[in-house]
Design a protein around this motif. Structure first.
Motif: not given
Lengths: 171, 160
Positions: B34-35, B39-46, B67-75
């Motif tokens: 859970e997040a 921002q917390i979700a991004l940390d947990k995802l990493k 969050f979605v944009k940030e995840v796609r950028k990281l991927e």
């Protein structure tokens, strides 16, 4: 008609219509029931209450509060979440916030159909016994009282003073 | 195969409702993380190997779409598989749906209030995709940790 007869504080009827339609649709989806709108718009919540409040910005800035009594809130929360939530618990704040958040999402969609732009804020929560939201009455405030199997609840709509003249189609 | 699902919502009650709905929909066996915001979700995802995420839109600190944009950028940067990201939100205008799916890169969109039946219909392809990616990752891990002679494949034959 003189300009002084135009009440720029009053909430546009299109918004009140959108709120009523959204409440009925959302309530039916959550609780499989159409709540009954009371005949008068009096604010009659006197005991302990909790409210989820959301503001709208756009063509007409205004706010919406969904007010639940100590008796009604746990009944709605049980049906909404699927588990028991005591009135005084922090989770009850979550429920009040989420209920008003969901109806607000529907209101934005309903307003878009009426060509009124609106962006919603995050919900905030208020508690009180009696719950007092100011101003309590006046030309900028509309109270809607609903009755359902779960009990009575209220919607309080408040327009931001003097901004309804910005509505589309108004001069 | 168990999927690790990240459930992101600033409302604890709503997170419980999403988890309950997903469990009852029986689309997969889930282990939930859970997040409270993006921002917390991004940390947990990493920090964790997340297979699928269910994302609220309106949250403090970092919204669901951010969050979605940030995840796609990281991927993209890490050449990782794109995990399924599903918006679970009270937003329901066409403009918002387009913003989430086309502009941000979310895979799916489910509006609150939702039912278990709706979840079953709308989320199946996303949980299926998550399972395919998980299998691929598990196979890659296995390949990386298994000694060549034990693989039985062409590597085993070459080095066995």
């Amino acid at each position: 008609m003189s300009n002084s007869a135009i009440n720029t504080d009053a909430l546009p009827p299109a918004i009140i219509d959108a709120v009523q339609a959204s409440l009925e649709k959302t309530y039916a989806a959550f609780f499989s029931e159409k709540p009954v709108l009371g005949a008068n718009g009096q604010d009659r919540h006197t005991g302990p209450c909790i409210a989820g409040i959301i503001s709208f910005l756009g063509d007409a800035p205004w706010s919406l509060a969904w007010i639940l009594s100590q008796e009604t809130a746990p009944m709605l929360a049980q049906k909404f979440a699927g588990f028991e939530i005591p009135f005084d618990s922090p989770d009850m704040g979550d429920v009040a916030g989420e209920l008003v958040n969901v109806i607000a999402g529907e209101i934005v969609a309903q307003l878009e159909k009426r060509r009124i732009k609106a962006v919603m804020s995050l919900p905030t929560i208020a508690r009180g016994s009696p719950l007092q939201l100011v101003p309590e009455s006046g030309p900028s405030i509309v109270h809607l009282e609903y009755t359902s199997r779960e009990g009575t609840f209220w919607l309080r709509l408040a327009s931001a003073k003097g901004r309804s003249a910005c509505m589309p189609g108004k001069q | 195969m168990k999927l690790k699902a990240l459930v992101i919502d600033d409302s604890g009650v709503m997170r419980k409702m999403v988890m309950k709905g997903l469990t009852e929909a029986k689309l997969a066996e889930f282990e939930f993380v859970e997040a409270e915001d993006g921002q917390i979700a991004l940390d947990k995802l990493k920090a964790d190997e997340i297979d699928i995420a269910f994302v609220d839109w309106n949250m403090p600190n970092m919204t669901g779409v951010e969050f979605v944009k940030e995840v796609r950028k990281l991927e993209k940067r890490n050449c990782d598989d794109a995990i399924p990201l599903v918006m679970v939100t009270s937003e329901k205008t066409m403009g918002k749906v387009q913003e989430a799916l086309d502009e941000a890169g979310a895979d799916g969109f489910i509006s609150k209030p939702f039912t278990v039946e709706e979840m079953q219909v709308k989320l199946k392809k996303h949980t299926d995709k998550a399972q395919i990616i998980r299998s691929r990752k598990n196979r890659a891990k296995q390949g990386a940790t298994t000694p060549p002679e034990a693989t039985g494949g062409w590597l085993g034959k070459m080095f066995g």
